[in-house]
Structure formats: C-alpha cells, structure tokens
Design a protein around this motif. Sequence first.
Motif, PDB file in Angstrom:
ATOM      1  N   HIS A  47       0.851  -1.194   0.000  1.00  0.00           N
ATOM      2  CA  HIS A  47       0.000   0.000   0.000  1.00  0.00           C
ATOM      3  C   HIS A  47       0.882   1.238   0.000  1.00  0.00           C
ATOM      4  CE1 HIS A  47      -2.421   3.137   1.836  1.00  0.00           C
ATOM      5  NE2 HIS A  47      -1.701   3.094   2.916  1.00  0.00           N
TER       6      HIS A  47
ATOM      7  N   PRO B  93       1.192   4.834   1.036  1.00  0.00           N
ATOM      8  CA  PRO B  93       0.479   5.759   1.915  1.00  0.00           C
ATOM      9  C   PRO B  93       0.469   7.196   1.407  1.00  0.00           C
ATOM     10  CG  PRO B  93       2.627   5.251   2.832  1.00  0.00           C
ATOM     11  CD  PRO B  93       2.481   4.396   1.615  1.00  0.00           C
TER      12      PRO B  93
ATOM     13  N   LYS C 276     -11.280   1.906  10.000  1.00  0.00           N
ATOM     14  CA  LYS C 276     -10.251   2.551  10.816  1.00  0.00           C
ATOM     15  C   LYS C 276     -10.747   3.820  11.499  1.00  0.00           C
ATOM     16  CE  LYS C 276      -6.061   3.184   9.675  1.00  0.00           C
ATOM     17  NZ  LYS C 276      -4.949   3.764   8.917  1.00  0.00           N
TER      18      LYS C 276
ATOM     19  N   ARG D   2      -6.412  11.472   1.809  1.00  0.00           N
ATOM     20  CA  ARG D   2      -5.596  10.444   2.474  1.00  0.00           C
ATOM     21  C   ARG D   2      -6.025  10.386   3.925  1.00  0.00           C
ATOM     22  NH1 ARG D   2      -0.243  10.797   3.203  1.00  0.00           N
ATOM     23  NH2 ARG D   2      -0.032  13.014   2.776  1.00  0.00           N
TER      24      ARG D   2
ATOM     25  N   ILE E 242       1.906  11.066   8.153  1.00  0.00           N
ATOM     26  CA  ILE E 242       2.096   9.684   8.627  1.00  0.00           C
ATOM     27  C   ILE E 242       3.380   9.528   9.423  1.00  0.00           C
ATOM     28  CG2 ILE E 242       0.698   8.577   6.849  1.00  0.00           C
ATOM     29  CD1 ILE E 242       3.210   8.053   5.255  1.00  0.00           C
TER      30      ILE E 242
ATOM     31  N   LYS F 102       0.835  11.570  13.958  1.00  0.00           N
ATOM     32  CA  LYS F 102       0.839  10.137  14.212  1.00  0.00           C
ATOM     33  C   LYS F 102       0.506   9.811  15.660  1.00  0.00           C
ATOM     34  CE  LYS F 102       4.610   7.539  14.348  1.00  0.00           C
ATOM     35  NZ  LYS F 102       5.646   6.531  14.120  1.00  0.00           N
TER      36      LYS F 102
ATOM     37  N   ASN G 232       1.902   2.048   7.189  1.00  0.00           N
ATOM     38  CA  ASN G 232       2.406   3.149   6.355  1.00  0.00           C
ATOM     39  C   ASN G 232       3.895   3.101   6.080  1.00  0.00           C
ATOM     40  OD1 ASN G 232      -0.165   4.313   6.203  1.00  0.00           O
ATOM     41  ND2 ASN G 232       0.147   5.365   8.148  1.00  0.00           N
ATOM     42  N   SER G 233       4.437   1.922   5.788  1.00  0.00           N
ATOM     43  CA  SER G 233       5.835   1.866   5.354  1.00  0.00           C
ATOM     44  C   SER G 233       6.002   2.648   4.062  1.00  0.00           C
ATOM     45  CB  SER G 233       6.243   0.417   5.092  1.00  0.00           C
ATOM     46  OG  SER G 233       6.885  -0.102   6.207  1.00  0.00           O
TER      47      SER G 233
ATOM     48  N   PRO H  54       7.001   3.015   0.524  1.00  0.00           N
ATOM     49  CA  PRO H  54       7.307   2.048  -0.540  1.00  0.00           C
ATOM     50  C   PRO H  54       8.551   2.432  -1.342  1.00  0.00           C
ATOM     51  CG  PRO H  54       5.403   3.396  -1.128  1.00  0.00           C
ATOM     52  CD  PRO H  54       5.743   3.734   0.280  1.00  0.00           C
TER      53      PRO H  54
END
Lengths: 285, 317, 341
Positions: A6, A8, A47, A104, A253, A268, C112-113, C115
């Motif tokens: 995914h 983010p 979520k 997002r 994030i 976060k 949320n690594s 990429p």
Amino acid sequence: MPDNGHNPYEPTPMHIIRAYFESNDNSLKTFELTFDDHKDCEAFFNKYNPGQFCQLSIFGKGEAPFGIASAAWEGDFVRFTVQKLGSFTKHIHTFKAGDPIGMRGPLGNGFPLKDWKGKNLVIIGGGCAFSTLYALTKHVHHPENRLDFDQLVVIYGARTSGLCMYKHDIQSWYQREDIEIHQAIDVPEEGWSHHVGYVPDVVKEVAPSPMNAVAVVCGPPIMTKYTLPTLVDLGFAPEDIFISLEKRMKCGIGKCGRCNIGSKYICKDGPVFSLAELQALPADI
Amino acid sequence: MSEIKAKLRSEIERLLKDRFVDVFIAFKKADAPLRPQPAFFRNTNELDDLEYNGLCQNNLANYLTRYPKDTKIGIVVRGCESRSVNALVVEKQHPRENLYMIGIPCQGIVDIRKIFNRVGEEVANYSEFQDEVSVVFKGEQIKFPRKEVLHDSCLRCVHPNPINPDILLGDPVPEGDPSIVRQSVESFQALDKEKRYALFRQEAERCIRCYACREACPMCYCTECFVDHATPRWTETSISPAGTQAWHLIRAFHMAGRCTSCGACERACPMDIKLTYLTDKLNEDMLATYQFEAGMDDTTQPPFASFNLDDKNRFVV
Amino acid sequence: MIYILEKKKLDQTLQDWSSKYEVIAPQFVDGVLQFHPVHPNSELALNESINTRYPPKSLFLPQSEVMLRYNPKSNQLEDVKVLPEERIILGIRPCDAYAVTLLDTVFITEENSDPYWLARRSSTIIVGLGCNNPHSTCFCTTVGNGPFNHEGMDALMTEMDDVYFIEPFSDKGDALFSGLPIASEEEQLKVKRHQTQVTESMTIAFETENLKQTLDNLFDTDFWGKISESCLGCGVCTFLCPTCFCFDIVDEVQRNERVRNWDTCMFRIYSQEASGHNPRPTRAERTRQRLMHKYSYLPDQIGKIGCTGCGRCVRYCPVGLDIRAMLRAASDFESEVIHAG
C-alpha cells in the motif's frame, strides 16, 4: 521487511456530493465527499475514529490537513469544513458538488473513546476548530453509542452568530434531552438568546463538574490557553483534559519530521493529546 | 598579524569599556579545525577568544541586518566587507551613526580548500607571517606563499583597503589591478555560447539548494526570498536543471549594483560551486554602463534602486 | 570468516559484479568526492581520508524524488513504481551505513511503510569500508559507533597493506565474496588488532551519558540563542547529514508530478503556519530543534542517538560551528547557570 503493497502517499479518489457555505461571510464551506471505490469506503470506516483528520489532495495544488466532521453512522461519506485562509483553501472553496478530489486518511489517533466509556463528556470548541468535536457529538448522539457515555455537555463559541457552523443541526440539539448545549458569541447581537462572552468565561459560568468526567478542548491557541487553566481550576485532572493540536503538516504519517512536539508527531501520536501528556513534552508549539 | 590582532583587541576593549558599542562583531578562535568563527563580543572578558587571520573567511557585514537599527554595532572590516557595510547603509539597513568600523587593510582571505587540496585533509596549526602561511601536516611544518592559497575572489580584488572606516589599523596595502577581474570576465565572455552554457550547467548541477550562498551574502537580507514565495511559486524548489539554474541566475541579477565581489558565497558553498563569474560579469556591466561600484561610499544610490528624471532608461515611468 | 581480496584484483571484481549489478562507489566528480555509478573508465577513490561531501542517504532517499504523476485534466493518478536496478554500494563508511539503519526506523514501520524507501533498500547490497585514518572532525565513537562498525552493512572491508580483508555479515554479502581465499587465524587476529587500535585512538568529543537530560533541562533557557548567534540558517548541516530525513512534498505543475524534496528545520518557513504563527520564529528555536531532535527526541523514539558522528556538519558549516563544541557548551551551561544559579 514488511511490504504490504500500500502506498500511503497515494490519495484515495473521491468526489464531492455536497458543498455549502456555513458562515454568512462565506469564509467557511462544508464539503461532503464519497468514495469512488467502495473498497476504499470500507477500509476507511474500519479505521475511522472521531478526532482523526485527513489530508485533502488536489493535484497541482498540494495537500492540507482537515479534521473529519462527520460520524460513521451518518452515511458513506466524509464531511470536512474548510476555512478560506491560504492558497490551497482558497482553491478548494471554488469546488462544488460533482468535482473530484483526493483524500488520504483517516490519519492520527482520534479521541480515546474506549477510555471514556461510562464517563461524562464535556466538549468545548471554538471557531472553525469545532469540526472534529461536531463529529464526536454526532457519534455520541447515535442511540447505540449514547449508552457508552453518561452526561453530555457541549460548549461552542464563535466570534459571531454568522460564523457558527452546523447551525441547523445545533438548533435541534436544544430540543434533545440527552445533551446540554451552550452556544456563545463574543459580543451581544440582536436576537441572540444564548451566552455572550469568550469560551473560557462561558466554561467558568457553566462550571461543568469534573466528577467522572473528561473534557475535550479544540479551538484557536488563544482560547485553549485560557480554557485549560479554567478546567484545572474547576478540578479536572490533567489526565482527564484532552486537546486536539495543529501544526504545519506534510506527510501526515510521521515520516517527514515536520509536525513534531518533542519526540511526538502531531500527525501520528496525536492530534489528540491529554494535558498530562502535553505537560511532559517541551513547549514547541 | 598578531600585532594587528593586539591592536584590534585593545581598540575593541576601549569601545566595550566606554559602552561606545552594544556589540562588537569580529572573529573568535576555531572550534572546528582551521575555522575561526564570527563572534559577537559584549564584554571585555570575552576577548581572549578574539581571532584575526587569513582564515577568517566570512563577510561580517552579513550580520548587521539582524540587529534593530538603534543597536550600536562595532565591526572589524576588510576591503570588501567595508563596501558591503556601506552598501547596506545606502540601502538604509543600518544608520551609519550607529556603526563603528575598525578597518584593517586586507592581505586576502586564505581558501582553506586550496590548503587541503595542496597538503592533505588533516592539517593543523595554521600560522601566517608577512606573505607566507604555514600548516602542520603529519608532524611536519609546510610553508608556502600566501598568494598561492588565496581565495580566487581575493586574487582579483581591486579594493583591499577599507573605505571610510572610523579607524584604520595597519598600513594601507596597494590597491588591486582592475584589469585582472575584467580579463577574467572577458575570457569567459570570449567562449562561445554553447561552452558558456555547458560550464554554467555543469556548476549548477552540483547545487543542493542549501542556500548557504544566500545566507552568507550580506546583501541577501530579504525577509522572504523569491524562492520561498508560494503564491505564486516563482521557481521550483526541487533539484532540477530548470529550478537550480533559475536560482543561480536570478540571485546573481538581484546582486547587480550591490555585490562587492567578496566571494563569501563561493566559500560558503559546500559543493564548491563557482558563483562569482556571474556576479563579476554583472559588476563589470554596472561599471561600464553606469560607472558604478557598490559600496564605494555610503551615500550614492545604486542605479537600479534609484530613479532620476535624467536616467538613461525612462521605461520605468 | 574473513575473505582476502587483493587490491590489484578489485577491478576484475567490479567487472564481474557489473554484469549483474550497478556498482556505486566514491569518486571525484568535478573535483568533489561523491558516490557515483562505476563505469569501465571510472577511477575509484576508496582510500581517501575523508568521507564523501554529499551523504549516501541520497541513494535511498533522493533529494528530489517523484512520488506520483497525475493527469491534470482528469485529476487521475498515475502511480510511480520504483524499480531500481539491483545495485551494490561499495566503500560506504560505518557512520553512513549505520545512519541508513537509523532511517529504517522512520521509513519502515508497521503501518504506512514508505514504498519508495523499501524498494531501494531491498534492491541494494551494502559493502562498507572501515576507516584507517579517522579525521579530526570524526566523532563516531562518541555517539556509540566506530570506524569499523558493521551495522547496516552486508560486508565490511578493512584495507591493510595491499589487500582488503572482507567480513561478510549477511548472505547477500557473503555471496559476493565467497570465491575468495580465506584469511588465516593469524591474519584474522591482525585485522582485529588493527581495528581495535584505530578505534581506541579516537578521542571522545563530548559525554553522552547525561546529554539527553542536559538538553531537556536547557529547553527554556537562552542557551540556544547564545550558541546559534553566528548560524546562517542555511541547510548545509542538515542536507549533508546522513541521518537527517525531513522532507517537503510539492506539486510541480510544469511536469504534473508530486515530488518529495529534502527540507530542513533550519529554514524559517519550515514550521511557518498558514495563520502566520511560527512556533520556531528565530534561529535559537530552530537550532534547539535540530540538536534536540538528534540527541533527545530520537533517543526517546528509538533508544539511540540520531547522529553517527560523520563530521560533515563540522567540516562544511560556512561559519565554522562545531556541533561537538555546542554539546560540550550545553553541559557547561547547565552546570554554570542551572546548578550554580
């Protein structure tokens, strides 16, 4: 190394289904967004927790964070109220129903509702920061959720009656028995029958009891600065006072490093912090 | 040089003791090897740290714009620095009556990278005497003529003597030959267009947009630089040929009629990018077209910052 | 297990690798020492006594990186897949390799690594080179690292006489060298002795045991204004730093790209808010943020100091500020002003 595939940083494609001005000076506009892909809708509401925010994304303009102003039970849409302030918000104000937009989220920690089960809620908001508190109130209003909490007191101040958000819905709250609503404006207006004065003074006046209660505060820095000591004077413990913070954000994030207060990232580890947590952090806000 | 340093120290002591200045800007001893640093003296007991030698590579005029205009500032200046101070006075960045300039005729700033390239990276114990400098490398002392390790801008310097200081320490040195910088500009001009662009592109390619050049320059004091402006965005902030080349060119143009060729920009650059060839060219143009050199006094307005009815170009009206 | 690679055989090794990998190693490019792809004619600069100017974090987090492409008319996203070549980074120093592992804690997370970081990390083999001659501006041993530390490396080379002694620390690293002769016990001891000797020759630049507490205690004092008075507020220290990772995200409209660029807490606009408020309005607060992020906040978050002692900020600060002196000054300030007063 984990790789859930995914990205983010990729905005979820959304469309605006409703757009309307909240304030009489058109500085505040509410948008309700739906998901282009239903799978995204499911993932979102799995979520979502009131108090969280989203980064709204417009390709070519950038992104900005906005608090989510709707509760999950209201429908398969997400509501935001945007104040026209800078170049991004000025642009988004030109959007209308049918326009595509990226989102997002949900990002951040949201309010710790599980810890608040069985407690009295004292919700205190000022100006356009009321959006996530509105989401919280709407969430609590649902019959199933209402059972989780005891008394509900809402104090909401705006500079003028014209700047008050969600007017129509809030009007209906006066008729409900499961909520004590206190609205305030800064200076008297003809036809205004509710409180007049700054939010910290209204809080003193209403004097909510700290017994088995949590207070959650969201507003401009000047309002928070004076409301927090008022709550402490009323007997609320720092662990039972919650604030939603804001700082300049980019990634949302916890990676770009920008929104930190000490070792915590507002995007976060927040944006919701208890006063006790804040007191342990350096004054970098 | 230590004689000059002693004279400088006693002069600063006098100024601080008599409260003639609120702060004195000079240099202090290095923490990082061979890197004396700008220092802000407020008490005489701080002056043991005073330093003054060829390694003092920053243009101290850069710090003037940080203080409120009613601050009484003392500052030690060499040739180009005094001109930067004058240019700032002309641009009303600090009133002359609240400045006390101690001028020291300049023997040129030593380019520490030239020493590293010549001797090795691990040098220590810099010292200088008359026209020689020496360092210690692997236990051995190595001497060479100062001229051989001067910064490139200093090799082209026309005005090493401070202009209109309140006091001059040391004997004046011969003024520089203006044909040196003119020739350097002309030889770049003489290259064909493709070669010039290739050189410019090659230098700009290394740029990491750290803006050290801007921050080291006394004339870059805008509270919002054009690269930071967001609505509209004038240039890209990304590392791309277009964005970086625009950055270098536009900043150079903003220097026209204001730059004193001190070379602080090049010395600040962590990637050793050549920058002065652009500003030297613009300075030569200002000299040829308007007979103007920045900072030669503290009253004459720079051509692009003033307007007279008998100006050559009346398109501004 | 330690392999031996004769220096004169390095070129052949690089040639063998280049059929499968892109090799990146330190070279002089336009007179500046940098990490650069190796070509048949490249002249490697492996045994310099100084590190590269620009940090190799750029090989995992490029200074400008396209994250997304979009079609402005339809507002549709065209995702950007990062498919870097399989590559070997050769000659990275322990400070820089360790820095990559510190950055892993930021970019590789449960949720949320990143990429882009992941793709580059997983396609890279890191072969490090120990430092025989640490520079006087190096302070890796002060911050818990060392000139022959191997954290972050798939293999570590130690140069002695005419050979490189190579210690593999992963399967990937071992696979690169497994055909080579193996060092004898005596040779292995010689290598270890040399590594220990160099490590012990480095002096400790500042104490770290109470450093976090000291800095936390100084948060509200005017210490920060004092030590940052000459600071220019440029980005040299943060951009050349191998552990700094802050970035900005912008839409470059002329290319329809959403780009990530390195950013720095030393710029005033970094924390400037749309309302006009700036929580770090002067250099004092910004310097405080930089030092505390490395020496207080990162220790809170990951239990390690966020600085690997590479010394670039010391060598290239335009005004000669030395972070080691600043941290020593912090302890002095604390004892003089806080405890005495």
